[in-house]
Design a protein around this motif. Structure first.
Motif, PDB file in Angstrom:
ATOM      1  N   LYS A  50     -18.033  33.193   3.923  1.00  0.00           N
ATOM      2  CA  LYS A  50     -18.817  32.099   4.306  1.00  0.00           C
ATOM      3  C   LYS A  50     -18.408  30.924   5.273  1.00  0.00           C
ATOM      4  CE  LYS A  50     -21.380  33.015   0.066  1.00  0.00           C
ATOM      5  NZ  LYS A  50     -21.900  32.416  -1.307  1.00  0.00           N
ATOM      6  N   GLU A  51     -19.381  30.301   5.884  1.00  0.00           N
ATOM      7  CA  GLU A  51     -19.004  29.139   6.660  1.00  0.00           C
ATOM      8  C   GLU A  51     -18.454  27.874   5.642  1.00  0.00           C
ATOM      9  OE1 GLU A  51     -22.024  29.821  10.575  1.00  0.00           O
ATOM     10  OE2 GLU A  51     -22.379  28.160   9.160  1.00  0.00           O
ATOM     11  N   ARG A  52     -18.001  26.950   6.303  1.00  0.00           N
ATOM     12  CA  ARG A  52     -17.453  25.887   5.242  1.00  0.00           C
ATOM     13  C   ARG A  52     -18.751  25.019   5.470  1.00  0.00           C
ATOM     14  NH1 ARG A  52     -11.973  22.974   7.266  1.00  0.00           N
ATOM     15  NH2 ARG A  52     -11.186  25.069   7.257  1.00  0.00           N
ATOM     16  N   GLU A  53     -18.944  24.433   4.248  1.00  0.00           N
ATOM     17  CA  GLU A  53     -20.093  23.683   3.776  1.00  0.00           C
ATOM     18  C   GLU A  53     -19.649  22.431   3.126  1.00  0.00           C
ATOM     19  OE1 GLU A  53     -22.590  25.359   0.807  1.00  0.00           O
ATOM     20  OE2 GLU A  53     -20.948  25.695  -0.770  1.00  0.00           O
ATOM     21  N   PHE A  54     -20.626  21.234   3.618  1.00  0.00           N
ATOM     22  CA  PHE A  54     -20.646  20.314   2.868  1.00  0.00           C
ATOM     23  C   PHE A  54     -20.620  19.992   1.523  1.00  0.00           C
ATOM     24  CE2 PHE A  54     -20.790  15.674   2.946  1.00  0.00           C
ATOM     25  CZ  PHE A  54     -21.572  15.345   1.868  1.00  0.00           C
ATOM     26  N   VAL A  55     -19.517  19.262   0.540  1.00  0.00           N
ATOM     27  CA  VAL A  55     -19.968  19.266  -0.741  1.00  0.00           C
ATOM     28  C   VAL A  55     -20.334  17.790  -1.138  1.00  0.00           C
ATOM     29  CG1 VAL A  55     -18.639  19.314  -2.927  1.00  0.00           C
ATOM     30  CG2 VAL A  55     -18.182  20.987  -1.176  1.00  0.00           C
ATOM     31  N   ALA A  56     -19.600  16.790  -0.679  1.00  0.00           N
ATOM     32  CA  ALA A  56     -19.875  15.415  -1.077  1.00  0.00           C
ATOM     33  C   ALA A  56     -19.015  14.600  -0.037  1.00  0.00           C
ATOM     34  CB  ALA A  56     -19.547  15.200  -2.574  1.00  0.00           C
ATOM     35  N   GLY A  57     -19.876  13.267   0.106  1.00  0.00           N
ATOM     36  CA  GLY A  57     -19.223  12.355   0.959  1.00  0.00           C
ATOM     37  C   GLY A  57     -18.962  10.816   0.410  1.00  0.00           C
ATOM     38  N   ILE A  58     -18.310  10.148   1.187  1.00  0.00           N
ATOM     39  CA  ILE A  58     -18.439   8.769   0.681  1.00  0.00           C
ATOM     40  C   ILE A  58     -17.830   7.699   1.741  1.00  0.00           C
ATOM     41  CG2 ILE A  58     -15.657   8.730  -0.200  1.00  0.00           C
ATOM     42  CD1 ILE A  58     -16.738   6.937  -2.623  1.00  0.00           C
ATOM     43  N   SER A  59     -18.872   6.656   1.903  1.00  0.00           N
ATOM     44  CA  SER A  59     -18.628   5.957   2.931  1.00  0.00           C
ATOM     45  C   SER A  59     -17.399   5.097   2.681  1.00  0.00           C
ATOM     46  CB  SER A  59     -19.899   4.982   3.198  1.00  0.00           C
ATOM     47  OG  SER A  59     -20.028   4.284   1.992  1.00  0.00           O
ATOM     48  N   GLN A  60     -17.151   4.252   3.968  1.00  0.00           N
ATOM     49  CA  GLN A  60     -16.015   3.161   3.959  1.00  0.00           C
ATOM     50  C   GLN A  60     -16.074   2.536   2.604  1.00  0.00           C
ATOM     51  OE1 GLN A  60     -17.367   4.199   6.584  1.00  0.00           O
ATOM     52  NE2 GLN A  60     -15.990   4.411   8.108  1.00  0.00           N
ATOM     53  N   GLY A 109     -18.081   2.867  -0.043  1.00  0.00           N
ATOM     54  CA  GLY A 109     -18.152   3.525  -1.225  1.00  0.00           C
ATOM     55  C   GLY A 109     -19.477   3.492  -1.832  1.00  0.00           C
ATOM     56  N   ASP A 110     -20.339   2.762  -1.119  1.00  0.00           N
ATOM     57  CA  ASP A 110     -21.795   2.567  -1.482  1.00  0.00           C
ATOM     58  C   ASP A 110     -22.632   3.702  -1.090  1.00  0.00           C
ATOM     59  OD1 ASP A 110     -21.808  -0.931  -0.240  1.00  0.00           O
ATOM     60  OD2 ASP A 110     -21.201  -0.089  -2.221  1.00  0.00           O
ATOM     61  N   ASP A 111     -22.388   4.639  -0.116  1.00  0.00           N
ATOM     62  CA  ASP A 111     -23.010   5.652   0.151  1.00  0.00           C
ATOM     63  C   ASP A 111     -22.230   6.987  -0.115  1.00  0.00           C
ATOM     64  OD1 ASP A 111     -24.297   6.977   3.177  1.00  0.00           O
ATOM     65  OD2 ASP A 111     -24.843   7.440   1.202  1.00  0.00           O
ATOM     66  N   THR A 112     -22.877   7.855  -1.099  1.00  0.00           N
ATOM     67  CA  THR A 112     -22.283   9.083  -1.571  1.00  0.00           C
ATOM     68  C   THR A 112     -23.254  10.153  -1.652  1.00  0.00           C
ATOM     69  OG1 THR A 112     -22.777   8.422  -3.794  1.00  0.00           O
ATOM     70  CG2 THR A 112     -20.556   7.744  -3.211  1.00  0.00           C
ATOM     71  N   PRO A 113     -23.528  10.750  -0.501  1.00  0.00           N
ATOM     72  CA  PRO A 113     -24.405  12.028  -0.728  1.00  0.00           C
ATOM     73  C   PRO A 113     -23.766  13.172  -1.138  1.00  0.00           C
ATOM     74  CG  PRO A 113     -23.369  11.809   1.746  1.00  0.00           C
ATOM     75  CD  PRO A 113     -23.156  10.616   0.695  1.00  0.00           C
ATOM     76  N   TYR A 114     -24.473  14.266  -1.687  1.00  0.00           N
ATOM     77  CA  TYR A 114     -23.984  15.502  -2.184  1.00  0.00           C
ATOM     78  C   TYR A 114     -24.939  16.467  -1.868  1.00  0.00           C
ATOM     79  CZ  TYR A 114     -21.547  12.594  -5.690  1.00  0.00           C
ATOM     80  OH  TYR A 114     -20.491  11.622  -6.243  1.00  0.00           O
ATOM     81  N   ALA A 115     -24.192  17.675  -1.768  1.00  0.00           N
ATOM     82  CA  ALA A 115     -25.083  18.779  -1.408  1.00  0.00           C
ATOM     83  C   ALA A 115     -25.980  19.200  -2.650  1.00  0.00           C
ATOM     84  CB  ALA A 115     -24.063  20.076  -1.381  1.00  0.00           C
ATOM     85  N   ASP A 116     -27.130  19.730  -2.576  1.00  0.00           N
ATOM     86  CA  ASP A 116     -28.191  19.995  -3.689  1.00  0.00           C
ATOM     87  C   ASP A 116     -27.244  20.766  -4.545  1.00  0.00           C
ATOM     88  OD1 ASP A 116     -31.089  20.140  -1.507  1.00  0.00           O
ATOM     89  OD2 ASP A 116     -29.845  18.292  -2.477  1.00  0.00           O
ATOM     90  N   SER A 117     -26.541  21.747  -4.313  1.00  0.00           N
ATOM     91  CA  SER A 117     -25.954  22.797  -5.212  1.00  0.00           C
ATOM     92  C   SER A 117     -24.983  22.071  -6.052  1.00  0.00           C
ATOM     93  CB  SER A 117     -25.118  23.715  -4.372  1.00  0.00           C
ATOM     94  OG  SER A 117     -24.175  23.110  -3.656  1.00  0.00           O
ATOM     95  N   LYS A 119     -25.039  18.392  -6.943  1.00  0.00           N
ATOM     96  CA  LYS A 119     -25.728  17.209  -7.398  1.00  0.00           C
ATOM     97  C   LYS A 119     -25.829  17.471  -8.864  1.00  0.00           C
ATOM     98  CE  LYS A 119     -28.515  15.504  -4.325  1.00  0.00           C
ATOM     99  NZ  LYS A 119     -29.540  15.589  -3.651  1.00  0.00           N
ATOM    100  N   GLY A 120     -25.362  16.267  -9.582  1.00  0.00           N
ATOM    101  CA  GLY A 120     -25.406  15.967 -11.003  1.00  0.00           C
ATOM    102  C   GLY A 120     -23.998  16.772 -11.788  1.00  0.00           C
ATOM    103  N   ARG A 121     -23.280  17.371 -10.906  1.00  0.00           N
ATOM    104  CA  ARG A 121     -22.272  17.892 -11.544  1.00  0.00           C
ATOM    105  C   ARG A 121     -21.087  17.463 -11.128  1.00  0.00           C
ATOM    106  NH1 ARG A 121     -21.004  23.499 -10.716  1.00  0.00           N
ATOM    107  NH2 ARG A 121     -22.387  23.377  -8.612  1.00  0.00           N
ATOM    108  N   PHE A 122     -20.880  17.225  -9.893  1.00  0.00           N
ATOM    109  CA  PHE A 122     -19.573  16.612  -9.180  1.00  0.00           C
ATOM    110  C   PHE A 122     -19.866  15.095  -8.787  1.00  0.00           C
ATOM    111  CE2 PHE A 122     -18.321  20.678  -6.692  1.00  0.00           C
ATOM    112  CZ  PHE A 122     -18.419  21.651  -8.026  1.00  0.00           C
TER     113      PHE A 122
END
Length: 123
Positions: free
Chosen positions: A43-53, A55-63, A65-68
């Motif tokens: 499979k291709e490399r996929e985004f899991v989670a990120g954090i801004s410099q 720490g205020d912005d923390t997006p997650y992959a839908d898969s 979210k709520g677990r990681f």
């Protein structure tokens, strides 16, 4: 140059938890947006989670979210990924990545990568 070293991977049963760490050599860790990506076999490399410099912005992959939960300790220059309720489909090599500019979910935009840590979730 920034060196990133991941640790904390391993074998865990479904429903279990793991905490991944990524130690950075950056002189000014706070300048970098950080993310976790993963790549399963075939499979291709996929985004899991990120954090801004900040720490205020923390997006997650839908898969995941709520677990990681992603976090960073700027004093220790370390990025974390707390993984709960793990599923077999979470099995992959997990990579941390860093970039100087704005946080993004696109792997190609990252300048520095670790070598990865294997996470295997058994059913």
């Amino acid at each position: 140059q920034v060196q990133l070293v991941e640790s904390g991977g391993g074998l865990v049963q479904a429903g279990g938890s793991l905490r991944l760490s990524c130690a950075a050599s950056a002189r000014t860790f706070t300048n970098y947006a950080m993310s976790w990506f993963r790549q399963a076999p075939g499979k291709e490399r996929e985004f899991v989670a990120g954090i801004s410099q900040s720490g205020d912005d923390t997006p997650y992959a839908d898969s995941v979210k709520g677990r990681f939960t992603i976090s960073r300790d700027n004093a220790k220059k370390t990025l974390y990924l707390h993984m709960n309720s793990l599923k077999p489909e979470d099995t992959a090599v997990y990579y941390c990545a860093a970039r100087l500019l704005l946080l993004t979910t696109r792997a190609l935009r990252y300048d520095f990568w670790g070598k990865g840590t294997q996470v295997t979730v058994s059913s």
